[in-house]
Design an enzyme around this catalytic site. Structure first.
Site, PDB file in Angstrom:
ATOM      1  N   GLU A  21      48.144 -70.937 -52.777  1.00 45.39           N
ATOM      2  CA  GLU A  21      46.884 -69.423 -52.522  1.00 45.39           C
ATOM      3  C   GLU A  21      47.384 -68.688 -52.276  1.00 45.39           C
ATOM      4  OE1 GLU A  21      44.969 -69.874 -48.719  1.00 45.39           O
ATOM      5  OE2 GLU A  21      42.863 -69.242 -49.406  1.00 45.39           O
ATOM      6  N   CYS A  35      38.951 -66.597 -49.187  1.00 48.78           N
ATOM      7  CA  CYS A  35      38.629 -67.498 -49.110  1.00 48.78           C
ATOM      8  C   CYS A  35      38.199 -68.570 -50.294  1.00 48.78           C
ATOM      9  CB  CYS A  35      38.285 -69.023 -47.883  1.00 48.78           C
ATOM     10  SG  CYS A  35      36.959 -68.360 -47.524  1.00 48.78           S
ATOM     11  N   GLU A  50      37.400 -74.870 -41.440  1.00 45.18           N
ATOM     12  CA  GLU A  50      37.018 -74.805 -42.680  1.00 45.18           C
ATOM     13  C   GLU A  50      38.468 -73.473 -43.066  1.00 45.18           C
ATOM     14  OE1 GLU A  50      34.337 -74.482 -43.925  1.00 45.18           O
ATOM     15  OE2 GLU A  50      32.526 -75.044 -43.039  1.00 45.18           O
ATOM     16  N   LYS A  60      37.529 -66.255 -29.881  1.00 43.15           N
ATOM     17  CA  LYS A  60      38.883 -65.980 -30.582  1.00 43.15           C
ATOM     18  C   LYS A  60      39.027 -64.893 -31.760  1.00 43.15           C
ATOM     19  CE  LYS A  60      42.992 -66.754 -31.710  1.00 43.15           C
ATOM     20  NZ  LYS A  60      43.461 -65.954 -32.583  1.00 43.15           N
TER      21      LYS A  60
HETATM   22  P1  NAD Z   1      46.033 -67.943 -39.915  1.00 45.77           P
HETATM   23  O1  NAD Z   1      45.026 -69.788 -39.962  1.00 45.77           O
HETATM   24  O2  NAD Z   1      46.879 -67.399 -39.918  1.00 45.77           O
HETATM   25  O3  NAD Z   1      44.481 -68.228 -38.879  1.00 45.77           O
HETATM   26  C1  NAD Z   1      43.314 -67.686 -37.776  1.00 45.77           C
HETATM   27  C2  NAD Z   1      43.383 -67.535 -36.692  1.00 45.77           C
HETATM   28  O4  NAD Z   1      43.830 -69.401 -35.107  1.00 45.77           O
HETATM   29  C3  NAD Z   1      43.295 -66.956 -35.817  1.00 45.77           C
HETATM   30  O5  NAD Z   1      42.678 -65.853 -34.905  1.00 45.77           O
HETATM   31  C4  NAD Z   1      44.911 -67.253 -35.531  1.00 45.77           C
HETATM   32  O6  NAD Z   1      44.941 -65.661 -34.196  1.00 45.77           O
HETATM   33  C5  NAD Z   1      45.066 -68.265 -34.938  1.00 45.77           C
HETATM   34  N1  NAD Z   1      45.784 -69.044 -34.744  1.00 45.77           N
HETATM   35  C6  NAD Z   1      46.916 -69.261 -35.279  1.00 45.77           C
HETATM   36  N2  NAD Z   1      47.737 -69.912 -35.179  1.00 45.77           N
HETATM   37  C7  NAD Z   1      46.513 -70.740 -34.143  1.00 45.77           C
HETATM   38  C8  NAD Z   1      47.115 -72.571 -33.869  1.00 45.77           C
HETATM   39  N3  NAD Z   1      48.426 -72.790 -34.282  1.00 45.77           N
HETATM   40  N4  NAD Z   1      45.866 -72.789 -32.876  1.00 45.77           N
HETATM   41  C9  NAD Z   1      44.723 -72.178 -33.428  1.00 45.77           C
HETATM   42  N5  NAD Z   1      45.101 -70.886 -33.175  1.00 45.77           N
HETATM   43  C10 NAD Z   1      46.107 -70.602 -34.427  1.00 45.77           C
HETATM   44  O7  NAD Z   1      44.288 -67.261 -41.655  1.00 45.77           O
HETATM   45  P2  NAD Z   1      44.412 -66.193 -41.193  1.00 45.77           P
HETATM   46  O8  NAD Z   1      45.738 -65.826 -42.198  1.00 45.77           O
HETATM   47  O9  NAD Z   1      44.175 -65.041 -40.314  1.00 45.77           O
HETATM   48  O10 NAD Z   1      43.556 -65.978 -42.688  1.00 45.77           O
HETATM   49  C11 NAD Z   1      44.038 -66.089 -43.884  1.00 45.77           C
HETATM   50  C12 NAD Z   1      43.386 -67.741 -44.151  1.00 45.77           C
HETATM   51  O11 NAD Z   1      42.439 -68.390 -43.764  1.00 45.77           O
HETATM   52  C13 NAD Z   1      43.199 -68.002 -45.827  1.00 45.77           C
HETATM   53  O12 NAD Z   1      43.807 -69.762 -45.564  1.00 45.77           O
HETATM   54  C14 NAD Z   1      41.814 -68.595 -45.875  1.00 45.77           C
HETATM   55  O13 NAD Z   1      42.211 -68.906 -47.105  1.00 45.77           O
HETATM   56  C15 NAD Z   1      41.044 -69.269 -44.397  1.00 45.77           C
HETATM   57  N6  NAD Z   1      39.966 -68.761 -44.636  1.00 45.77           N
HETATM   58  C16 NAD Z   1      39.533 -69.754 -44.565  1.00 45.77           C
HETATM   59  C17 NAD Z   1      37.264 -69.676 -44.587  1.00 45.77           C
HETATM   60  C18 NAD Z   1      36.601 -70.874 -44.954  1.00 45.77           C
HETATM   61  O14 NAD Z   1      35.442 -70.529 -44.450  1.00 45.77           O
HETATM   62  N7  NAD Z   1      37.306 -71.687 -45.726  1.00 45.77           N
HETATM   63  C19 NAD Z   1      37.105 -68.412 -45.195  1.00 45.77           C
HETATM   64  C20 NAD Z   1      38.268 -67.259 -44.503  1.00 45.77           C
HETATM   65  C21 NAD Z   1      39.668 -67.794 -44.703  1.00 45.77           C
END
Ligand code: NAD
Length: 475
Positions: A378, A281, A247, A174
């Site tokens: 962050e 990230c 992650e 997804k």
């Molecule tokens: P997010 O957590 O809002 O969403 C990530 C994904 O999860 C999306 O596909 C979203 O639709 C889905 N999602 C949202 N709520 C959910 C739930 N309750 N259950 C299951 N899935 C759900 O994150 P974002 O805003 O898309 O991305 C930014 C964040 O991601 C930042 O905090 C960044 O640091 C982190 N990030 C981490 C890494 C890593 O490798 N550690 C890499 C990239 C981004």
């Protein structure tokens, strides 16, 4: 920026079929706020069909020789390479990252499929005597649910798809509703590549992720996203004790040692902090600089920042694009306002194009208070605090004083000292005099609330398997 509009309806891949749905979700180009496409909004039934297809495909795929699975991953890399410019354009339009950076991401995804395809997780013989033999095997888990964020949609999908498929699992992937286009186009390209049901890629709204993490037919969730969502994923995945790799977010510190040359490190520090407009990230989110060189480093960083163009991602001169979505834009605007209201000294505030688009100027903040939200959270945007320290132990303590533990960096000439400081950071990755280097054979994962488990390398492959220890009494 000249916006693309999709020439034909965008679909999703379930059981080898590329299908549309009646209900759709708009995809917005963040550089001009125009709707560029409508993508499928998967229902719970669609998810059930995707999981059922993945489950049905699993027995044959898991028994298929690893060499054949690897070959198909290489073919997927070939498809990405053959369609590189189209995928680059889609990614740039949906994500807002500059042209060259978008291209680098597509190339990175292809490289990842190719290199993971060359990795192997062989059984290990732990003991072999005349009387007794012990073999450790790695067996796939079944159906993996892969959930991807919006900042690196193609790379982060590759980080999950490649190892999951190589080790014999089948998948339901997804992408984020904010950036599904490039991934769904890849799904269309790969439609006939894998046996039906092996790779399913579905798009949907805010319900789809929670449906996946709670789904009894999914055996593992590989999730990349925020810490806040990661905690919900872990809770929801407990229903059938899904394996989870999380992650998550970070608040990475960069420590600049007293012997660093301000002119030499300024450019590296700038990109360590502002790459992808602060939406990485592992972007450095707090820069601890020794007081002896603080003013010089600040001056050099501001000079460098002035040379970086913020604007239209399709302009080859652009170094930084807009924020990816309205929610993130509003969040960062709010943090900037709070930082300004606190009286913090803004050492540099850059320029942004007029008109539409989620643009925010590059901002360098001069030694704000350690307990400010800017230092503690962050930001995920182009605003970075420079912080003064006078003692290295104190810098390490401040760097570690966070719930996060994703990555960090150390900058200086004395490599022994830098290595010692790096070894004291409570993070999954530390770079010395460089930043954001990632490779398919280098494990990557967060300490503390930045995650659970690792991706990449042998440990990354093992995370898509269960171990089975077979013990044989020979006589
Ligand atoms: P997010 O957590 O809002 O969403 C990530 C994904 O999860 C999306 O596909 C979203 O639709 C889905 N999602 C949202 N709520 C959910 C739930 N309750 N259950 C299951 N899935 C759900 O994150 P974002 O805003 O898309 O991305 C930014 C964040 O991601 C930042 O905090 C960044 O640091 C982190 N990030 C981490 C890494 C890593 O490798 N550690 C890499 C990239 C981004």
């Amino acid at each position: 920026m000249k916006t693309i509009t999709m020439k034909k309806p965008v679909g999703m891949l379930i059981d080898g079929e590329y299908i549309q749905t009646k209900k759709t979700i708009p995809v917005i180009n963040p550089s001009n706020e125009e709707v560029i496409a409508e993508v499928p909004n998967a229902s719970r039934d669609d998810l059930n069909r995707a999981v059922a297809a993945a489950k049905a495909a699993y027995p044959a795929w898991s028994k298929c020789p690893v060499e054949e699975r690897a070959q198909l991953l290489v073919k997927l890399a070939d498809l990405i390479d053959e369609n590189k410019e189209e995928l680059t354009e889609l990614l740039m339009n949906e994500n807002g990252k500059p042209l060259q950076m978008s291209r680098t991401e597509i190339e990175g995804a292809s490289q990842w499929y190719r290199e993971i395809a060359s990795q192997r997780l062989e059984s290990e013989t732990l003991e072999d005597t005349e009387e007794h033999k012990v073999v450790l095997q790695y067996v796939p888990l079944g159906v993996v649910g892969a959930i991807v964020p919006w900042n690196f949609p193609m790379n982060l999908a590759a980080w999950k798809i490649a190892p999951a498929l190589l080790t014999g699992n089948t998948l339901v992937v997804k992408p984020s509703p904010n950036t599904p286009l490039s991934t769904l186009r890849m799904a269309e390209l790969a439609k006939d590549l894998f046996p039906k049901g092996v790779l399913n890629i579905i798009s949907g709204g805010d319900d789809l992720g929670p449906w996946m993490t709670a789904h009894e037919g999914i055996n593992k969730v590989s999730f990349t996203g925020s810490t806040q969502t990661g905690k919900k994923v872990l809770e929801s995945a407990s229903g059938n004790l899904k394996r989870t790799t999380l992650e998550l977010g970070g608040n990475d510190a960069a420590i600049v040692l007293p012997d660093a040359d301000p002119k030499e490190v300024a450019e590296g520090l700038f990109w360590a902090a502002f790459s992808n407009t602060g939406q990485v990230c592992v972007d450095a989110k707090r820069l601890y600089i020794h007081e002896g060189i603080y003013d010089e480093v600040l001056k050099e960083m501001v000079t460098y920042a002035k040379s970086v163009q913020v604007g239209d991602p399709s302009d080859p001169q652009t170094g930084l694009g807009p924020l990816q979505n309205k929610m993130q834009y509003d969040k960062v605007k709010d943090l900037i306002q709070e930082t300004k209201d606190s009286g913090a000294h803004i050492a540099y505030e850059g320029e942004i194009p007029s008109g539409k688009g989620y643009y925010i100027p590059v901002m360098i903040v001069d030694n704000p208070s350690e307990d400010s939200r800017l230092v503690q959270e962050e930001p995920f945007g182009p605003i970075v605090p420079l912080l003064k320290y006078n003692d290295i132990d104190e810098a390490v303590k401040r760097a570690n004083d966070t719930v996060y533990g994703l990555a960090g960096s150390v900058w200086g000439k004395d490599l022994e000292l830098a290595y010692d400081v790096a070894s004291r950071l409570e993070t999954g990755t530390v770079w010395i005099n460089e930043a954001q280097v990632m490779q398919p054979d280098f494990p990557f994962g967060g300490h503390k609330e930045s995650g659970i488990g690792v991706e990449h390398g042998r440990a990354g492959l093992a995370a898509f398997t269960n171990s089975r220890t077979v013990m044989m009494k020979k006589k």
